[in-house]
Design a protein around this motif. Structure first.
Motif, PDB file in Angstrom:
ATOM      1  N   ASN A 111      13.470   2.905  16.562  1.00 41.03           N
ATOM      2  CA  ASN A 111      12.442   3.329  15.663  1.00 41.03           C
ATOM      3  C   ASN A 111      12.482   2.695  14.050  1.00 41.03           C
ATOM      4  N   LEU A 112      12.642   1.544  14.286  1.00 40.78           N
ATOM      5  CA  LEU A 112      12.461   0.810  12.867  1.00 40.78           C
ATOM      6  C   LEU A 112      10.798  -0.112  12.894  1.00 40.78           C
TER       7      LEU A 112
ATOM      8  N   VAL B 159       5.848   0.720   9.586  1.00 46.34           N
ATOM      9  CA  VAL B 159       4.034   0.663   9.787  1.00 46.34           C
ATOM     10  C   VAL B 159       4.365   1.595   9.342  1.00 46.34           C
ATOM     11  N   ASN B 160       4.604   3.179   8.895  1.00 43.51           N
ATOM     12  CA  ASN B 160       4.354   3.691   7.907  1.00 43.51           C
ATOM     13  C   ASN B 160       4.572   3.895   7.040  1.00 43.51           C
TER      14      ASN B 160
ATOM     15  N   GLY C  73      -5.176   2.908  -0.418  1.00 41.02           N
ATOM     16  CA  GLY C  73      -3.979   3.332  -0.472  1.00 41.02           C
ATOM     17  C   GLY C  73      -3.849   4.461   1.000  1.00 41.02           C
ATOM     18  N   SER C  74      -4.594   3.864   1.451  1.00 48.41           N
ATOM     19  CA  SER C  74      -5.078   4.172   3.080  1.00 48.41           C
ATOM     20  C   SER C  74      -5.360   3.339   3.678  1.00 48.41           C
ATOM     21  N   GLU C  75      -4.812   2.368   4.035  1.00 50.35           N
ATOM     22  CA  GLU C  75      -4.836   1.260   4.274  1.00 50.35           C
ATOM     23  C   GLU C  75      -4.207   1.232   5.764  1.00 50.35           C
ATOM     24  N   LYS C  76      -4.044   1.508   6.362  1.00 50.08           N
ATOM     25  CA  LYS C  76      -3.025   1.036   7.804  1.00 50.08           C
ATOM     26  C   LYS C  76      -1.891  -0.335   8.103  1.00 50.08           C
TER      27      LYS C  76
ATOM     28  N   ASN D  54      -0.226  -7.850  11.695  1.00 50.65           N
ATOM     29  CA  ASN D  54       0.453  -8.160  12.656  1.00 50.65           C
ATOM     30  C   ASN D  54       1.184  -9.742  11.886  1.00 50.65           C
ATOM     31  N   ASN D  55       2.159  -9.558  10.945  1.00 56.02           N
ATOM     32  CA  ASN D  55       2.633 -10.513  10.289  1.00 56.02           C
ATOM     33  C   ASN D  55       4.111  -9.846  10.092  1.00 56.02           C
ATOM     34  N   GLN D  56       5.226 -11.062   9.241  1.00 56.70           N
ATOM     35  CA  GLN D  56       6.446 -11.062   9.727  1.00 56.70           C
ATOM     36  C   GLN D  56       6.984  -9.474   8.945  1.00 56.70           C
TER      37      GLN D  56
END
Length: 855
Positions: free
Chosen positions: A331-332, A337-338, A376-379, A384-386
């Motif tokens: 679940n990490l 991402v959330n 502020g709503s960017e997801k 895809n990065n470090q």
């Protein structure tokens, strides 16, 4: 000096009773924070460098500013928050107790790291209540950090008087295991003491005795390299050079290190550096196209994704090193991402992170044409990065384990599962950091992802590393596990490698050589490396058939022709002599088949003699049949002359007997074929052709054809006969005793004559195969000659390609196969009728006509 100044400032304020404690300087606010019953501090390097500012000394200097964001450290911090939230949401650990956090950024800087530590220890209140008389305890009960050993040393020394446990997830310096100097320090990553020995055994495992070393110019590099040099020199490895690098060095120092690497003779470099320092060095190596060297890396950079780029792979192809075992944290990924600005109150550190990730700005005055306003709503799920990559959680898992170790220490205090400090268990009203420190020593748990966490007497975990290799898979640089190093196993069993899966530097498929100034043992010779000092040479094993029996030999000596070198290449020994003998399976089996064939032929002779007056024997020209059977028995027996040690007589006998007996055999078959054709012609009215090929003519034809082969063989053995020879060309380690044919022309004429008669016989029998008789022998002769020719055609390539005694075995096989083919095809059907179908052995059955049909 900086540390001493901080202690001087803090000490009188801390112990002055009744005085008012005031915050000295500006308040330092955390990047991430959350209140709770228990507070865990965190110090991470969210940035790699500081903005260079030259103070004017006219005004109060501004706060230091950071640059070069480090996404991986953000992942570490969020993992700490994730673990805390996971613990808060379970009743298994600390039920009814909430954990909060305060996380600071040290910008990979010692001053900021100590400042962050002091902020955690003292709090950030502008003024403390006078009634507390500067005796207020630390608001944090434990601290997680840092990424570097030098920073950890500074912070551990600063907070030592306060008995606050510091748990590092990435500081590996062996010096931190000194409990007298750092009694409050713990870590979830093994000490460099074990890593250095693992690297030393790795170098020894591949036989490298001449290497270069590079270290970071900090505590991590100096202490780690010092331990490595001691361990590797115990293994008999020599060091050509040892250079230091640091990210703040001027470029000239990096260029000097690159020049040392380019001019060195060592092909293997052990780099005990941080990944940031390594980035600066790789940049210069790429600019100067320094490739093809085998890099051996410490865990601080060998498994860093940001280094494993396609460009860097030109320099670091096939790199090998030790790394913390990889792990999976359930679940990490979803948690990472959330994360967003709205749902993370108190997390001011996300601002810089958010602007960097999405290329936007949060303040209108910073808005430019290239940087739009953040909504502020960017997801993060679309990035895809470090930060979002969770396939390599080696160090991230250490942060996760550190949080659980602290939580279990607190849990033991609250539940009083142990008789803490030898006191009677009482309900805690307030937890002190020194109590957490004491219980940390007793922690021995298994985390939710199956990781065992405990600390030895030095605050270190058990040392277990994966040995990884940089390989390109699916157009990406991957960290492939090629072995393990487990310090908990008995000595001699700690190191396990699988060489077959390794990719080496320079894209070669064998272990690169890196030797210098080492004596060459007997069996090898010195080969000076071009353009290198005379003390640097390769030890090259002597070639097959050559030896050297002294140390440091310059040249290898050739052994006499009948001798070969032993496996150690230090002595000449007689070569083994090989020939096809009766004492081995390859000789026994042909001998058995040869005698079996001769016996079977003799039995058929007896049958034909006993039934010589029967129609089927008379109809098939009994005289030629007996002569054919006699020649076949000789063909079987002549194969025996090919077995055994070759001598002058045996060599002449095997080739001449073979040539004469087979011509006799084929001549008989040719005579029988002609008889069949003549008999058919004689049945026509007015045809008297049989008077030209009666019994006398048949005998004379067989005799004449055979005598031609006899005269060929006489000329052959008279002028250039076969003779025994020693073949020392086919094999270097043994001598093949074989029969040389002498005159190659004579040998080919003998074989060619047999082949000519066989082809004529096959053609004639093929023409006679459809003659309308119940018992047409031409059919059987056609089959027999077809098999005969097929065997000898197949014999030619097999004979040429077979080495040593196998050549003789192939020749024997051809003799036996063709002999058995003639015997069975011509006589099997006759014996069947004579012995099992006597009712068909009548003149009527033999002479009866039958309709013509193809075979």
């Amino acid at each position: 000096m900086l540390l001493l100044s901080a202690i001087i400032l803090i000490w009188p304020l801390h112990f002055t009773g009744g005085s008012i404690c005031r915050l000295q300087g500006r308040p330092e606010l955390p990047q991430f924070s959350k209140d709770g019953d228990i507070i865990i501090g965190g110090i991470f390097s969210f940035h790699d460098n500081l903005v260079n500012v030259k103070p004017t000394f006219n005004v109060l200097p501004e706060s230091l500013k950071c640059k070069d964001i480090n996404l991986r450290e953000y992942q570490f911090a969020e993992t700490m928050i994730f673990a805390i939230e996971e613990i808060n949401n379970t009743t298994d650990i600390l039920p009814g107790v909430s954990i909060g956090y305060k996380i600071y950024d040290d910008c990979s800087s010692m001053p900021l790291a100590i400042r962050a530590a002091m902020s955690l220890v003292n709090g950030q209140d502008e003024q403390i209540d006078p009634n507390d008389a500067c005796t207020k305890s630390s608001p944090v009960h434990a601290i997680i950090g840092q990424s570097g050993s030098s920073l950890s040393i500074g912070v551990a020394t600063s907070i030592r008087p306060f008995s606050i446990p510091l748990v590092s997830y990435f500081a590996t310096c062996a010096c931190l295991s000194n409990r007298n100097e750092y009694p409050t320090f713990f870590r979830t990553i093994p000490s460099d003491y074990y890593q250095s020995r693992a690297l030393a055994q790795l170098v020894k495992h591949f036989g490298w005795t001449w290497i270069g070393t590079i270290r970071s110019d900090n505590d991590y590099g100096h202490n780690g390299m010092s331990t490595f040099l001691q361990a590797v020199q115990e293994e008999g490895v020599c060091i050509e050079y040892s250079e230091s690098i640091y990210r703040t060095y001027p470029r000239e120092k990096f260029l000097k290190v690159v020049d040392v690497i380019k001019q060195s003779t060592a092909k293997v470099i052990v780099a005990f550096t941080t990944f940031i320092d390594m980035e600066f060095l790789i940049k210069e190596l790429l600019l100067q196209n320094v490739t093809g060297l085998q890099w051996i890396g410490s865990e601080a950079w060998i498994s860093i994704e940001s280094l494993a780029t396609e460009a860097n792979y030109r320099v670091l192809s096939g790199s090998i090193g030790v790394a913390i075992p990889n792990a999976v944290i359930s679940n990490l990924k979803e948690f990472l991402v959330n994360v967003n600005l709205q749902s993370s109150p108190g997390n001011d550190g996300l601002s810089d992170f958010w602007q960097n990730i999405f290329g936007c700005t949060l303040t209108a005055q910073n808005e430019t044409q290239n940087a739009k306003m953040c909504t502020g709503s960017e997801k993060l799920s679309e990035i895809n990065n470090q930060y979002t990559e969770v396939s390599e959680l080696r160090i991230t898992n250490n942060v996760y384990k550190a949080v659980y170790a602290i939580a279990h220490s607190l849990h033991n205090l609250y539940t009083c599962t142990k008789n803490s400090m030898n006191r009677t268990c009482e309900k805690l009203t307030k937890v002190e950091p020194w109590q957490v420190l004491y219980n940390m020593k007793e922690v021995n748990i298994t985390t939710r992802n199956g990781e065992n966490v405990y600390f030895d007497e030095n605050g270190d975990p058990s040392a277990r590393y994966e040995l990884i290799n940089w390989q390109v898979k699916e157009n990406m640089v991957k960290f492939v596990t090629i072995g393990i190093y487990d310090a908990s196993l008995p000595r001699g069993q700690q190191f396990v490698m699988n060489n077959r899966s390794i990719v080496w530097a320079g894209f070669i498929n064998k272990v690169p050589m890196s030797l210098c100034s080492q004596s060459c043992p007997p069996g090898t010779r010195k080969a000076v490396q071009k353009g290198k000092p005379v003390c640097c040479y390769d030890c090259i094993p002597c070639a097959e058939g050559e030896i050297s029996n002294v140390t440091d030999s310059i040249d290898c000596l050739k052994c006499p022709l009948e001798y070969r070198s032993n496996d150690q290449r230090d002595q000449c020994i007689l070569k083994d002599v090989e020939f096809l003998s009766f004492g081995e399976v390859m000789g026994i089996i042909p001998a058995i088949f040869s005698l079996t064939g001769a016996s079977l032929t003799t039995s058929i002779i007896c049958i034909f003699f006993y039934y010589r007056n029967t129609p089927i024997v008379k109809a098939n020209n009994s005289e030629l049949s007996f002569l054919l059977l006699f020649s076949l028995s000789l063909c079987f027996l002549c194969s025996l002359t090919f077995i055994g040690q070759p001598t002058g007589w045996s060599c002449m006998l095997r080739h001449t007997s073979f040539g004469i007996t087979f011509v006799l055999c084929v001549s008989c078959i040719l005579g029988k074929t002609i008889v069949v054709l003549m008999v058919f012609r004689a049945t026509k009215p007015g045809n008297n052709v049989m008077k030209w090929f009666g019994p006398s003519q048949q005998r004379l034809s067989v005799l004449g054809l055979t005598l031609i082969q006899v005269f060929i063989c006489i000329f052959w053995i008279t002028f250039s006969p076969p003779f025994p020879s020693k073949n020392m060309r086919s094999y270097k380690e043994k001598i093949i005793l074989e029969c040389n044919v002498g005159s190659t022309l004579g040998f080919y004429i003998v074989l060619g004559y047999i082949g000519l008669l066989s082809i004529i016989c096959f053609i004639l029998s093929f023409l006679a195969r459809k003659l309308p008789d119940n018992f047409n022998e031409a059919k059987f002769i056609t089959f027999s000659m077809l098999i005969f020719c097929a065997v000898w055609l197949a014999f030619i390539p097999a004979y040429i390609s077979s080495p040593g005694k196998y050549t003789v075995a192939v020749e024997i096989f051809a003799i036996l196969a063709s002999s058995f083919g003639l015997l069975f095809c011509i006589f099997a059907h006759k014996c069947y009728i004579i012995l099992l179908k006597p009712e068909k052995n009548t003149k009527k059955s033999v002479m009866g006509k039958m309709p013509t049909k193809s075979i």
